[in-house]
Scaffold this motif. Structure first.
Motif, PDB file in Angstrom:
ATOM      1  N   VAL A   1       0.840  -1.199   0.000  1.00 41.47           N
ATOM      2  CA  VAL A   1       0.000   0.000   0.000  1.00 41.47           C
ATOM      3  C   VAL A   1       0.877   1.252   0.000  1.00 41.47           C
ATOM      4  O   VAL A   1       1.694   1.446   0.893  1.00 41.47           O
ATOM      5  CB  VAL A   1      -0.940   0.021   1.217  1.00 41.47           C
ATOM      6  N   GLY A   2       0.668   2.098  -1.002  1.00 34.71           N
ATOM      7  CA  GLY A   2       1.419   3.342  -1.067  1.00 34.71           C
ATOM      8  C   GLY A   2       0.649   4.481  -1.702  1.00 34.71           C
ATOM      9  O   GLY A   2       1.176   5.572  -1.878  1.00 34.71           O
ATOM     10  N   SER A   3      -0.619   4.229  -2.053  1.00 33.49           N
ATOM     11  CA  SER A   3      -1.449   5.252  -2.676  1.00 33.49           C
ATOM     12  C   SER A   3      -2.872   5.109  -2.173  1.00 33.49           C
ATOM     13  O   SER A   3      -3.269   4.047  -1.676  1.00 33.49           O
ATOM     14  CB  SER A   3      -1.431   5.095  -4.201  1.00 33.49           C
ATOM     15  N   PRO A   4      -3.685   6.170  -2.304  1.00 36.57           N
ATOM     16  CA  PRO A   4      -5.097   6.044  -1.928  1.00 36.57           C
ATOM     17  C   PRO A   4      -5.802   4.928  -2.693  1.00 36.57           C
ATOM     18  O   PRO A   4      -6.630   4.203  -2.133  1.00 36.57           O
ATOM     19  CB  PRO A   4      -5.678   7.416  -2.282  1.00 36.57           C
ATOM     20  N   GLU A   5      -5.466   4.790  -3.964  1.00 37.50           N
ATOM     21  CA  GLU A   5      -6.103   3.750  -4.779  1.00 37.50           C
ATOM     22  C   GLU A   5      -5.774   2.354  -4.254  1.00 37.50           C
ATOM     23  O   GLU A   5      -6.649   1.462  -4.253  1.00 37.50           O
ATOM     24  CB  GLU A   5      -5.654   3.882  -6.232  1.00 37.50           C
TER      25      GLU A   5
ATOM     26  N   GLY B   1       7.948   9.224   3.307  1.00 29.92           N
ATOM     27  CA  GLY B   1       7.964  10.038   4.501  1.00 29.92           C
ATOM     28  C   GLY B   1       6.577  10.349   5.042  1.00 29.92           C
ATOM     29  O   GLY B   1       5.552   9.893   4.510  1.00 29.92           O
ATOM     30  N   PRO B   2       6.514  11.147   6.112  1.00 34.77           N
ATOM     31  CA  PRO B   2       5.266  11.382   6.844  1.00 34.77           C
ATOM     32  C   PRO B   2       4.150  12.032   6.048  1.00 34.77           C
ATOM     33  O   PRO B   2       2.973  11.865   6.375  1.00 34.77           O
ATOM     34  CB  PRO B   2       5.703  12.294   7.992  1.00 34.77           C
ATOM     35  N   ALA B   3       4.466  12.791   5.006  1.00 36.36           N
ATOM     36  CA  ALA B   3       3.419  13.441   4.219  1.00 36.36           C
ATOM     37  C   ALA B   3       2.516  12.434   3.515  1.00 36.36           C
ATOM     38  O   ALA B   3       1.416  12.784   3.070  1.00 36.36           O
ATOM     39  CB  ALA B   3       4.035  14.386   3.188  1.00 36.36           C
ATOM     40  N   LEU B   4       2.974  11.191   3.431  1.00 36.67           N
ATOM     41  CA  LEU B   4       2.159  10.157   2.801  1.00 36.67           C
ATOM     42  C   LEU B   4       0.834   9.952   3.529  1.00 36.67           C
ATOM     43  O   LEU B   4      -0.195   9.714   2.897  1.00 36.67           O
ATOM     44  CB  LEU B   4       2.948   8.836   2.774  1.00 36.67           C
ATOM     45  N   VAL B   5       0.852  10.026   4.856  1.00 28.58           N
ATOM     46  CA  VAL B   5      -0.330   9.656   5.635  1.00 28.58           C
ATOM     47  C   VAL B   5      -1.513  10.589   5.354  1.00 28.58           C
ATOM     48  O   VAL B   5      -2.599  10.119   4.993  1.00 28.58           O
ATOM     49  CB  VAL B   5       0.001   9.599   7.135  1.00 28.58           C
ATOM     50  N   PRO B   6      -1.372  11.908   5.492  1.00 21.49           N
ATOM     51  CA  PRO B   6      -2.511  12.773   5.154  1.00 21.49           C
ATOM     52  C   PRO B   6      -2.922  12.667   3.689  1.00 21.49           C
ATOM     53  O   PRO B   6      -4.106  12.792   3.362  1.00 21.49           O
ATOM     54  CB  PRO B   6      -2.030  14.184   5.511  1.00 21.49           C
TER      55      PRO B   6
ATOM     56  N   GLY C   1      -7.127  11.172  -0.175  1.00 22.99           N
ATOM     57  CA  GLY C   1      -7.464  10.438  -1.386  1.00 22.99           C
ATOM     58  C   GLY C   1      -8.481   9.341  -1.143  1.00 22.99           C
ATOM     59  O   GLY C   1      -9.392   9.127  -1.970  1.00 22.99           O
ATOM     60  N   LEU C   2      -8.349   8.642  -0.028  1.00 22.21           N
ATOM     61  CA  LEU C   2      -9.295   7.575   0.277  1.00 22.21           C
ATOM     62  C   LEU C   2     -10.696   8.138   0.492  1.00 22.21           C
ATOM     63  O   LEU C   2     -11.692   7.577   0.007  1.00 22.21           O
ATOM     64  CB  LEU C   2      -8.832   6.803   1.510  1.00 22.21           C
ATOM     65  N   ALA C   3     -10.789   9.245   1.208  1.00 23.07           N
ATOM     66  CA  ALA C   3     -12.091   9.879   1.428  1.00 23.07           C
ATOM     67  C   ALA C   3     -12.732  10.276   0.100  1.00 23.07           C
ATOM     68  O   ALA C   3     -13.941  10.095  -0.112  1.00 23.07           O
ATOM     69  CB  ALA C   3     -11.940  11.096   2.340  1.00 23.07           C
ATOM     70  N   GLU C   4     -11.941  10.815  -0.813  1.00 21.30           N
ATOM     71  CA  GLU C   4     -12.461  11.206  -2.122  1.00 21.30           C
ATOM     72  C   GLU C   4     -12.969   9.997  -2.898  1.00 21.30           C
ATOM     73  O   GLU C   4     -14.022  10.055  -3.556  1.00 21.30           O
ATOM     74  CB  GLU C   4     -11.367  11.925  -2.924  1.00 21.30           C
ATOM     75  N   LEU C   5     -12.250   8.890  -2.839  1.00 25.19           N
ATOM     76  CA  LEU C   5     -12.657   7.687  -3.567  1.00 25.19           C
ATOM     77  C   LEU C   5     -13.946   7.107  -3.006  1.00 25.19           C
ATOM     78  O   LEU C   5     -14.821   6.660  -3.764  1.00 25.19           O
ATOM     79  CB  LEU C   5     -11.532   6.648  -3.511  1.00 25.19           C
ATOM     80  N   LEU C   6     -14.072   7.108  -1.700  1.00 27.93           N
ATOM     81  CA  LEU C   6     -15.307   6.608  -1.083  1.00 27.93           C
ATOM     82  C   LEU C   6     -16.504   7.442  -1.530  1.00 27.93           C
ATOM     83  O   LEU C   6     -17.560   6.897  -1.908  1.00 27.93           O
ATOM     84  CB  LEU C   6     -15.172   6.628   0.442  1.00 27.93           C
ATOM     85  N   ARG C   7     -16.348   8.747  -1.495  1.00 35.41           N
ATOM     86  CA  ARG C   7     -17.459   9.624  -1.892  1.00 35.41           C
ATOM     87  C   ARG C   7     -17.751   9.500  -3.382  1.00 35.41           C
ATOM     88  O   ARG C   7     -18.919   9.531  -3.803  1.00 35.41           O
ATOM     89  CB  ARG C   7     -17.132  11.072  -1.515  1.00 35.41           C
ATOM     90  N   ARG C   8     -16.710   9.369  -4.176  1.00 37.71           N
ATOM     91  CA  ARG C   8     -16.912   9.223  -5.626  1.00 37.71           C
ATOM     92  C   ARG C   8     -17.820   8.046  -5.956  1.00 37.71           C
ATOM     93  O   ARG C   8     -18.664   8.117  -6.860  1.00 37.71           O
ATOM     94  CB  ARG C   8     -15.543   9.035  -6.295  1.00 37.71           C
TER      95      ARG C   8
END
Length: 361
Positions: free
Chosen positions: A297-301, A324-329, A334-341
């Motif tokens: 796992v390395g992307s929202p998708e 690095g840490p910026a990955l988490v937010p 991205g995950l929230a956007e995919l769920l809503r989509r």
């Protein structure tokens, strides 16, 4: 320092030997140098599993913080769960160096660390010293020593030692770097370990808490071994499975010169295999076990694909080392956007939708 700034410094860490860079990262985290995610949690990501409430389903897998040295700073990066360990009954040095390899062209990692750690006493003390309440769910990953182990004695003792301080406990029976450990996934041996753990928990008057127990499995299990493992876990009252640990297989697509190194492979080359095993596990478990999806796992998708394949929660490791840490937010947004989509109102609504249809098989 913000997670974004800390992530911009990651190329400097990659100039170091991988194991030295990892140690540097942990020390920087423990010192608070990675900052924290100050963004508000999106309510669509809040979810419940294992009888616990998670602010989001994105977790850090065991192996990153073996000794529990930076649990709170890691949680502050925005994870919904952080799993520390693997801790063993006695301290052990692990395998000879070099034992950690970057496969930069593949964004992957091979490790043969051998569960190096400072031992259960130090690990349990760190967990007990954490200030409560914690901002995220805490998992404790435990396993047996390379030498002198008696699994039916050691796993129950490990569980009891962290039961008061961990929100859930994971039995590591699938690391490829401890000889014979993966044999414990066999039906008879696993059943004996779980029965001994249940008996110990039932007879310990001092054990006030009995957190959910999970078992972490390998992606390399023989196809006919998975149904028996699942039924063994269900019969023993196991709450869930983590699917999966690293793989000893080597896809033909690997480009790095380190590809022939022995050890467990993690990162993107593990994604397809681990997700296929996850989907099959979901279908076989039929809702009787909570599944945590790990591997590549390395992307929202990719996080979304794990959820759609049957994971109630998702864990990552190698991607954090690269990005690095910026990955988490970024994953959370991205995950929230995919769920809503796709019209989902929660993470739980999306769990297993592809596995039921056979898409992730």
């Amino acid at each position: 320092m913000t997670p974004a700034l800390a992530s911009r410094l990651m190329p400097l860490a990659r100039l170091m030997d991988p194991e030295r860079a990892h140690g540097w990262s942990l020390r920087a985290l423990a010192a608070g140098l990675a900052g924290r995610d100050r963004g508000a949690e999106d309510p669509i990501l809040a979810t419940e599993a294992l009888g616990l409430r998670f602010r989001n389903p994105i977790g850090l897998a065991a192996g990153f913080d073996k000794n529990g040295a930076a649990i709170l700073p890691l949680m502050r990066l925005g994870f919904g769960l952080v799993e520390a360990g693997t801790a063993t009954p006695r301290p052990q040095e692990g395998n000879p160096r070099p034992r950690l390899f970057r496969l930069s062209e593949d964004r992957a990692v091979i490790n043969r660390m051998g569960m190096n750690n400072r031992g259960l006493d130090a690990f349990a003390a760190r967990l007990a010293a954490l200030p409560r309440p914690l901002p995220a769910v805490l998992g404790a990953n435990v396993g047996i020593n390379k030498e002198g182990a008696v699994p039916e004695r050691d796993y129950p003792a490990l569980y009891a030692a962290v039961a008061e301080t961990a929100d859930y406990v994971t039995f590591n029976v699938s690391s490829p770097n401890t000889p014979g450990l993966r044999d414990l996934q066999g039906e008879a041996q696993l059943a004996a370990i779980l029965a001994a753990t249940a008996a110990t928990a039932a007879t310990r008057a001092t054990l006030k808490r009995q957190p959910p127990l999970l078992v972490k499995i390998a992606p390399d299990l023989a196809e006919d071994a998975l149904p028996a493992l699942i039924e063994t876990c269900v019969a023993a009252g196991v709450a869930g499975l983590i699917v999966s640990n690293t793989t000893i297989s080597r896809p033909d697509t690997l480009r790095s010169r380190h590809a022939p190194e022995t050890g467990g492979l993690s990162g993107p080359p593990l994604f397809a295999l681990s997700t296929a095993v996850l989907a099959r596990t979901f279908r076989l478990a039929q809702g009787r076990l909570v599944l945590i999806g790990a591997g590549g796992v390395g992307s929202p998708e990719q996080a979304y694909a794990k959820i759609r394949a049957g994971a109630a929660l998702v864990q990552l490791y190698a991607a954090l080392a690269y990005e690095g840490p910026a990955l988490v937010p970024r994953l959370k947004r991205g995950l929230a956007e995919l769920l809503r989509r796709d019209g989902f109102r929660s993470v739980a609504e999306a769990v297993g939708v592809d596995a039921r249809e056979g898409v992730a098989a």
